[in-house]
Design a protein around this motif. Structure first.
Motif, PDB file in Angstrom:
ATOM      1  N   LYS A  54       0.922  -1.306   0.383  1.00  0.00           N
ATOM      2  CA  LYS A  54       0.075  -0.064  -0.138  1.00  0.00           C
ATOM      3  C   LYS A  54       0.939   1.263   0.031  1.00  0.00           C
ATOM      4  O   LYS A  54       0.969   2.101  -0.954  1.00  0.00           O
ATOM      5  CB  LYS A  54      -0.619  -0.323   1.060  1.00  0.00           C
ATOM      6  CG  LYS A  54      -0.999  -1.107   1.416  1.00  0.00           C
ATOM      7  CD  LYS A  54      -2.753  -1.091   2.576  1.00  0.00           C
ATOM      8  CE  LYS A  54      -2.265  -1.359   3.564  1.00  0.00           C
ATOM      9  NZ  LYS A  54      -1.151  -2.679   4.477  1.00  0.00           N
ATOM     10  N   SER A  55       1.530   1.522   1.437  1.00  0.00           N
ATOM     11  CA  SER A  55       2.722   2.766   1.544  1.00  0.00           C
ATOM     12  C   SER A  55       3.622   2.459   0.354  1.00  0.00           C
ATOM     13  O   SER A  55       3.635   4.062  -1.024  1.00  0.00           O
ATOM     14  CB  SER A  55       3.568   2.095   2.052  1.00  0.00           C
ATOM     15  OG  SER A  55       2.792   1.755   3.686  1.00  0.00           O
ATOM     16  N   THR A  56       4.076   1.209  -0.596  1.00  0.00           N
ATOM     17  CA  THR A  56       4.730   1.780  -1.840  1.00  0.00           C
ATOM     18  C   THR A  56       4.322   2.286  -3.127  1.00  0.00           C
ATOM     19  O   THR A  56       4.389   3.290  -3.513  1.00  0.00           O
ATOM     20  CB  THR A  56       5.566   0.779  -2.221  1.00  0.00           C
ATOM     21  OG1 THR A  56       5.755  -0.388  -0.535  1.00  0.00           O
ATOM     22  CG2 THR A  56       6.666   0.552  -3.516  1.00  0.00           C
ATOM     23  N   SER A  71       3.587  -1.922   9.700  1.00  0.00           N
ATOM     24  CA  SER A  71       3.290  -2.758  10.613  1.00  0.00           C
ATOM     25  C   SER A  71       2.663  -4.267  10.882  1.00  0.00           C
ATOM     26  O   SER A  71       3.787  -4.266  10.041  1.00  0.00           O
ATOM     27  CB  SER A  71       1.744  -2.700   9.580  1.00  0.00           C
ATOM     28  OG  SER A  71       1.644  -1.202   9.183  1.00  0.00           O
ATOM     29  N   ASP A 186       3.424  -8.464 -10.426  1.00  0.00           N
ATOM     30  CA  ASP A 186       5.058  -8.749 -10.656  1.00  0.00           C
ATOM     31  C   ASP A 186       4.918  -9.395 -11.042  1.00  0.00           C
ATOM     32  O   ASP A 186       5.907  -9.772 -11.252  1.00  0.00           O
ATOM     33  CB  ASP A 186       6.076  -7.700 -10.440  1.00  0.00           C
ATOM     34  CG  ASP A 186       6.237  -6.890  -9.356  1.00  0.00           C
ATOM     35  OD1 ASP A 186       5.168  -7.219  -8.712  1.00  0.00           O
ATOM     36  OD2 ASP A 186       7.459  -7.656  -8.415  1.00  0.00           O
ATOM     37  N   GLY A 238       4.823  -1.187  -7.543  1.00  0.00           N
ATOM     38  CA  GLY A 238       4.899  -0.720  -7.209  1.00  0.00           C
ATOM     39  C   GLY A 238       6.878  -0.150  -6.532  1.00  0.00           C
ATOM     40  O   GLY A 238       6.993  -0.942  -6.534  1.00  0.00           O
TER      41      GLY A 238
HETATM   42  P1  GTP Z   1       1.728  -1.905   6.189  1.00  0.00           P
HETATM   43  O1  GTP Z   1       1.776  -0.667   5.967  1.00  0.00           O
HETATM   44  O2  GTP Z   1       2.895  -3.027   6.703  1.00  0.00           O
HETATM   45  O3  GTP Z   1       0.692  -3.109   5.977  1.00  0.00           O
HETATM   46  O4  GTP Z   1       2.351  -2.112   4.336  1.00  0.00           O
HETATM   47  P2  GTP Z   1       2.681  -1.761   3.251  1.00  0.00           P
HETATM   48  O5  GTP Z   1       1.161  -2.476   2.475  1.00  0.00           O
HETATM   49  O6  GTP Z   1       2.188  -0.159   3.327  1.00  0.00           O
HETATM   50  O7  GTP Z   1       3.020  -2.650   2.668  1.00  0.00           O
HETATM   51  P3  GTP Z   1       4.527  -1.829   1.470  1.00  0.00           P
HETATM   52  O8  GTP Z   1       4.569  -1.220   0.636  1.00  0.00           O
HETATM   53  O9  GTP Z   1       5.317  -1.047   3.077  1.00  0.00           O
HETATM   54  O10 GTP Z   1       5.582  -2.390   1.014  1.00  0.00           O
HETATM   55  C1  GTP Z   1       6.382  -4.112   2.142  1.00  0.00           C
HETATM   56  C2  GTP Z   1       6.794  -4.895   0.977  1.00  0.00           C
HETATM   57  O11 GTP Z   1       6.608  -5.377   0.298  1.00  0.00           O
HETATM   58  C3  GTP Z   1       8.032  -4.176   0.808  1.00  0.00           C
HETATM   59  O12 GTP Z   1       9.470  -5.097   1.008  1.00  0.00           O
HETATM   60  C4  GTP Z   1       8.124  -3.429  -0.480  1.00  0.00           C
HETATM   61  O13 GTP Z   1       8.861  -3.144  -1.174  1.00  0.00           O
HETATM   62  C5  GTP Z   1       7.105  -4.609  -1.173  1.00  0.00           C
HETATM   63  N1  GTP Z   1       6.678  -4.404  -2.389  1.00  0.00           N
HETATM   64  C6  GTP Z   1       6.179  -3.440  -2.391  1.00  0.00           C
HETATM   65  N2  GTP Z   1       5.411  -3.413  -3.495  1.00  0.00           N
HETATM   66  C7  GTP Z   1       5.735  -4.310  -4.503  1.00  0.00           C
HETATM   67  C8  GTP Z   1       5.544  -4.735  -5.299  1.00  0.00           C
HETATM   68  O14 GTP Z   1       4.662  -4.005  -6.525  1.00  0.00           O
HETATM   69  N3  GTP Z   1       6.528  -5.893  -5.855  1.00  0.00           N
HETATM   70  C9  GTP Z   1       7.117  -6.434  -5.209  1.00  0.00           C
HETATM   71  N4  GTP Z   1       7.502  -7.421  -5.462  1.00  0.00           N
HETATM   72  N5  GTP Z   1       6.773  -6.379  -3.908  1.00  0.00           N
HETATM   73  C10 GTP Z   1       7.107  -5.070  -3.335  1.00  0.00           C
END
Ligand code: GTP
Length: 416
Positions: A54-56, A71, A186, A238
């Protein structure tokens, strides 16, 4: 009037053909200038499992780092994290509010996972409704926190939607504009992705889940949005990392076998999502929030309170009339409740009085009995005392008799 050519229309509205410059053609510019001055606001809700990206994705969308901590997976309940940012592109200011789920999908029992999300969306509608109902409203500086769009992150399982996805989307579909996304696209092959997309869309239809309907109000928008619709759910990846591809630096994710470029439309739908969300439909998302979702909330809420536009005779009812009726109903209800409470109170007072009387009687009886016992004891003691005194008198009588006898005896011996 010399400038006008009058044309009488059937519905009595005159259509005027103008032969001069008046200036109201600048109206759109006035609106643009005012909007730029005021700035824009956009409220985005991200629903998805912990770590799904989500954040990414938000960072990638706004090409920034909206600093955020990861989180944990051990929240007992789903919570929402709200962050507001001020962004600027050229001379356009955007107040962006990002609401993210925390702990979503981490509980063993996921039945009520959607509830905090529903409650949050409703609470924002309620806040707006309360502002609307105020006598002194201040919408100029009111921060409208109603959610304009919900990006729903689907796990890239390649199978089907999870029951949690279905229950949540079903619960929020009528309250917010849902845009379904396949996260971390991906990690899934091109063939599987296409099949997965079809499966998701058919599941959404068969479960009667309402998602955002792209507008088609003019030719250009219709063209763009019709093609967009065909790509749903958007398969996104992302990354804010810059990776070298040939001689260019691009945003992407580097793997041992190659690079996935997030802004390459052959690699994923990120650009489609960004264009659709920020360039083409942001204003429509806001409008749909106001005219469709908020209106539905407002209507249900006012109906639940008892307001209606037409009476039983199908005649329009004024706000004032409804208010008076409701006020009277409320007053009567209060009276009834007060009467019931009074009755209850009287009943309890009576019961207490009876209990007190009984207790008093018991105490009185006890007292009488103790008094009787004490009187009997006194009489007994009096009798014993009297007997004792008689005995003492007798004793003294006997004693004096024996003393007289002894004295007489001694006198007669001496004479002898
Ligand atoms: P919380 O806020 O902790 O719930 O996580 P989030 O849903 O915001 O996920 P976040 O963006 O922190 O990403 C979690 C992990 O997934 C990180 O290691 C990122 O690098 C990875 N990640 C994010 N987007 C992608 C993507 O599009 N592809 C892949 N393969 N990994 C991703």
């Amino acid at each position: 009037f010399t400038y006008f050519f009058f044309k009488q229309k059937e519905d009595n509205i005159r259509c005027l053909t103008m032969f001069g410059h008046f200036g109201f053609e600048c109206l759109p510019h006035q609106l643009v200038n005012r909007s730029i001055q005021q700035g824009f606001s956009f409220n985005l809700l991200c629903v998805g499992e912990t770590g799904i990206g989500k954040s990414t994705l938000i960072n990638t969308l706004f090409n920034t780092n909206l600093k955020d901590k990861k989180s944990s997976h051990f929240y007992p309940n789903v919570e929402l994290k709200i962050q507001t940012y001020d962004l600027q592109e050229s001379n356009v200011q955007l107040k962006l509010t990002v609401v993210k789920t925390v702990g979503y999908g981490d509980q063993i029992n996921k039945e009520a996972s959607y509830q905090p999300i529903v409650d949050y969306i409703d609470a924002q509608f309620e806040a707006y409704l309360q502002e609307e109902l105020k006598i002194k409203r201040s919408f100029v500086d009111y921060h409208d926190s109603r959610i304009h769009v919900c990006l729903y992150f689907i796990s890239p399982t390649g199978h089907s939607l999870k029951s949690l996805d279905l229950s949540t989307m079903k619960s929020i579909g009528s309250k917010v504009n849902i845009i379904p996304l396949i996260a971390k696209a991906d990690t899934i092959s091109k063939n599987d992705l296409q099949k997965f997309k079809c499966k998701i869309m058919s599941e959404l239809v068969s479960n009667d889940i309402q998602i955002y309907q792209f507008p088609t109000y003019d030719e250009t928008t219709a063209q763009v949005n019709t093609s967009m619709k065909g790509h749903l759910p958007f398969a996104v990846a992302g990354s804010t990392d810059e990776v070298k591809v040939g001689k260019r630096m691009v945003r992407g994710r580097q793997y041992p076998w190659g690079v996935i470029q997030v802004e390459n439309e052959n690699h994923c739908d990120f650009v489609k999502l960004r264009d659709m969300l920020l360039c083409t439909n942001m204003e429509d998302l806001k409008e749909q929030t106001h005219t469709l979702h908020y209106e539905r909330y407002r209507c249900c809420k006012l109906q639940r309170i008892g307001f209606t536009d037409v009476g039983p005779d199908n005649q329009p009812v004024s706000f004032q009339e409804i208010y008076e009726v409701k006020r009277q109903e409320f007053y009567d209800q209060c009276q009834r409740e007060e009467e019931v409470l009074k009755q209850k109170f009287m009943q309890r007072v009576k019961e207490k009085e009876i209990t007190f009387k009984e207790t008093e009687k018991e105490l009185q009886d006890k007292f009488e009995q103790l008094k009787r016992v004490q009187q009997e004891e006194t009489i007994k003691l009096e009798e014993e005392k009297r007997q004792l005194e008689e005995e003492i008198i007798n004793f003294y009588k006997m004693k004096s008799g024996s003393e007289t006898f002894q004295t007489q005896g001694c006198t007669s011996i001496k004479k002898d």
